[in-house]
Design a protein around this motif. Structure first.
Motif, PDB file in Angstrom:
ATOM      1  N   ASP A  30       0.566  -1.091  -0.265  1.00 56.41           N
ATOM      2  CA  ASP A  30       0.258  -0.237   0.070  1.00 56.41           C
ATOM      3  C   ASP A  30       0.719   0.679  -0.190  1.00 56.41           C
ATOM      4  O   ASP A  30       0.084   2.300  -0.475  1.00 56.41           O
ATOM      5  N   TRP A  31       1.473   1.400   1.076  1.00 56.25           N
ATOM      6  CA  TRP A  31       2.848   3.219   1.325  1.00 56.25           C
ATOM      7  C   TRP A  31       3.523   2.550  -0.370  1.00 56.25           C
ATOM      8  O   TRP A  31       3.843   4.043  -0.993  1.00 56.25           O
ATOM      9  N   ARG A  44      -4.688   4.531 -12.967  1.00 53.14           N
ATOM     10  CA  ARG A  44      -4.340   2.860 -12.893  1.00 53.14           C
ATOM     11  C   ARG A  44      -3.125   1.967 -12.677  1.00 53.14           C
ATOM     12  O   ARG A  44      -2.269   2.169 -13.732  1.00 53.14           O
ATOM     13  N   TYR A  45      -3.081   0.655 -12.214  1.00 54.09           N
ATOM     14  CA  TYR A  45      -1.910  -0.062 -12.461  1.00 54.09           C
ATOM     15  C   TYR A  45      -1.795  -0.287 -13.583  1.00 54.09           C
ATOM     16  O   TYR A  45      -0.414  -0.381 -14.417  1.00 54.09           O
ATOM     17  N   ASP A  46      -2.377  -0.843 -14.159  1.00 49.91           N
ATOM     18  CA  ASP A  46      -2.270  -1.387 -15.300  1.00 49.91           C
ATOM     19  C   ASP A  46      -2.475  -0.671 -17.156  1.00 49.91           C
ATOM     20  O   ASP A  46      -1.902  -0.830 -17.918  1.00 49.91           O
ATOM     21  N   ASP A  47      -2.448   1.373 -16.284  1.00 51.90           N
ATOM     22  CA  ASP A  47      -2.418   1.787 -17.044  1.00 51.90           C
ATOM     23  C   ASP A  47      -0.659   2.372 -17.911  1.00 51.90           C
ATOM     24  O   ASP A  47      -0.225   2.762 -18.415  1.00 51.90           O
ATOM     25  N   GLU A  97      -9.836   1.151  -4.183  1.00 51.39           N
ATOM     26  CA  GLU A  97     -10.393  -0.215  -4.307  1.00 51.39           C
ATOM     27  C   GLU A  97     -10.833   0.075  -5.845  1.00 51.39           C
ATOM     28  O   GLU A  97     -11.623  -0.792  -6.056  1.00 51.39           O
ATOM     29  N   GLU A  98     -10.326   1.159  -6.222  1.00 50.01           N
ATOM     30  CA  GLU A  98     -11.015   1.392  -7.757  1.00 50.01           C
ATOM     31  C   GLU A  98     -10.033   1.156  -8.634  1.00 50.01           C
ATOM     32  O   GLU A  98      -9.742   0.806  -9.136  1.00 50.01           O
TER      33      GLU A  98
END
Length: 129
Positions: A30-31, A44-47, A97-98
Motif C-alpha cells: 500500500d505504501w 490505474r496500475y494497468d495503465d 479500491e478503484e
C-alpha cells in the motif's frame, strides 16, 4: 499458471495464500503504491503496462469501448496534470479500491493463447511409408 507468468516472476500468489505473509507485505504494498504517484495523476496500475509489447497490444484491442475510452481519458487527464506540474485534487485521485486490474486478465488470456499456438505450431507431420 506457474509463477512465471506473462509479466515475469511473481511471488504474489504465494503471499496471498499465506495470511501471515499477506499481513506482513500488505502495508508495504500500500505504501509503495502511494509513493509511486500514479494514482495522484488519475491512473490505474494497468495503465502503466508498456504498450509496445505484442501481448499488451492484443489485449488493448480486446477492451470494451467503455474501458478503452476511460483509459484514454485517464491518459489525457494525467498528461494535462503533468504539463502543469501538479497532481490532481485529492478528490480526483484513484482510490485503492478503484485501482482494479482491468487489462491483466486480457494480457494473460493472450499469453495463454500464444503458448497454445506455439505448442500446435511445433507439431510435425510424418509421412507413413
Amino acid at each position: 499458471m506457474t509463477i512465471f507468468g506473462p509479466l515475469g516472476l511473481s511471488f504474489a500468489p504465494q503471499i496471498r495464500k499465506s495470511p501471515s505473509l499477506y499481513r506482513l507485505f500488505k502495508p508495504f504494498a500500500d505504501w509503495y503504491a502511494q509513493v509511486a504517484g500514479y494514482r495522484q495523476m488519475g491512473l490505474r496500475y494497468d495503465d502503466l503496462l508498456l504498450e509496445e509489447r505484442d501481448d499488451v497490444q492484443k489485449a488493448l484491442g480486446r477492451l470494451s469501448e467503455r474501458e478503452a475510452y476511460d483509459r484514454i481519458y485517464r491518459f489525457r487527464v494525467a498528461s494535462q496534470a503533468s504539463v502543469i506540474h501538479k497532481n490532481l485534487p485529492k478528490e480526483q485521485w484513484v482510490k485503492p479500491e478503484e485501482d482494479v486490474r482491468y487489462l491483466k486478465p486480457h494480457v494473460e488470456e493472450v499469453w495463454k493463447e500464444d503458448l497454445e499456438r506455439a505448442k500446435w505450431n511445433n507439431v510435425q507431420v510424418q509421412r507413413k511409408r
